[in-house]
Design an enzyme around this catalytic site. Structure first.
Site, mmCIF file in Angstrom:
data_model
loop_
_atom_site.group_PDB
_atom_site.id
_atom_site.type_symbol
_atom_site.label_atom_id
_atom_site.label_comp_id
_atom_site.label_asym_id
_atom_site.label_seq_id
_atom_site.Cartn_x
_atom_site.Cartn_y
_atom_site.Cartn_z
ATOM 1 N N SER A 273 0.795 -1.233 0.000
ATOM 2 C CA SER A 273 0.000 0.000 0.000
ATOM 3 C C SER A 273 0.821 1.274 0.000
ATOM 4 O O SER A 273 0.272 2.360 -0.216
ATOM 5 C CB SER A 273 -0.969 0.003 1.191
ATOM 6 O OG SER A 273 -2.059 -0.859 0.918
ATOM 7 N N LYS B 127 0.510 3.830 -2.811
ATOM 8 C CA LYS B 127 -0.438 4.944 -2.832
ATOM 9 C C LYS B 127 0.236 6.291 -2.614
ATOM 10 O O LYS B 127 -0.347 7.334 -2.935
ATOM 11 C CB LYS B 127 -1.528 4.709 -1.783
ATOM 12 C CG LYS B 127 -2.409 3.492 -2.092
ATOM 13 C CD LYS B 127 -3.476 3.303 -1.037
ATOM 14 C CE LYS B 127 -4.406 2.148 -1.370
ATOM 15 N NZ LYS B 127 -3.781 0.823 -1.147
ATOM 16 N N SER C 175 -6.637 3.462 3.225
ATOM 17 C CA SER C 175 -5.858 2.769 2.193
ATOM 18 C C SER C 175 -6.793 2.115 1.179
ATOM 19 O O SER C 175 -6.632 0.954 0.799
ATOM 20 C CB SER C 175 -4.934 1.721 2.823
ATOM 21 O OG SER C 175 -4.010 1.219 1.874
#
Length: 199
Positions: free
Chosen positions: A55, A58, A115
């Site tokens: 993640s 991102k 997220s």
């Protein structure tokens, strides 16, 4: 120009975006601690070892979104369409429905706090890309920033064996992302230390 929030970020918020934790009782094989204000490396361990970013991907999606906001290509209150591809993204997600819309600001906050993988795809498509083309753009931007060992394959960090990065490269994009003068939970961390543990 947007002003940066003055409030102190909650630890769980920072953890949701800034950390990936290895399995319990297993030390991270690589990591880095920097001073976010100066870029000084305070501690590092195998910072150039290649791993999957998960993640932390991102951060680049946010950086490109922030760039678009500052250039006036999109606005915080713009409503972005939700495609079937975005709505069908695997968790973690916000639960957006195909055919719906979400404001840019809300999508940013959901990306940072939850997220949300569906919001990552919405942002990529909202900037006029397919997600595959957006990933190519992410990689191009990474190379331009000096992230020599990073390749992106999607906007969210969902598993892809060819999506790779290093702790040092993630420190670079973190500093770049928080440098923007935008009112988001991420940019409110301008004065903080940054720890990235990858495993």
């Amino acid at each position: 120009m947007f002003s940066v929030r003055k409030n102190i970020c909650v630890l769980s918020l920072a953890a949701a975006v800034m950390f990936t934790f290895p399995a319990a009782a297993r030390p991270a094989p690589s990591g880095i601690v920097i001073d976010a204000r100066t870029g000084e490396v305070l501690v590092s361990k195998n910072p150039n070892a290649v791993h999957h970013p998960a993640s932390l991907t991102k951060l680049m999606t946010l950086y490109i979104t922030f760039e678009a906001l500052e250039k006036g290509l999109i606005k915080m209150d713009d409503e972005l369409p939700v495609s079937a591809a975005a709505a069908n993204r695997s968790p973690s997600r916000l639960g957006l429905k195909a055919g719906g819309k979400i404001k840019v600001e809300t999508a940013i906050d959901a990306l940072i706090v939850k997220s949300a993988n569906d919001c990552a795809t919405v942002q990529a498509e909202g900037l006029g890309y397919s997600e595959a083309r957006f990933a190519e753009k992410m990689t191009e931007v990474a190379k331009a920033l000096g992230m020599k060992n990073t390749v992106f394959k999607n906007a969210s960090g969902l598993p892809n064996s060819k999506q790779v990065t290093t702790a040092r490269d993630m420190a670079v994009i973190y500093r770049e992302a928080i440098s923007h003068d935008l009112r988001t939970p991420l940019t409110a961390m301008k004065g903080s230390l940054y720890l990235l543990a990858q495993g």
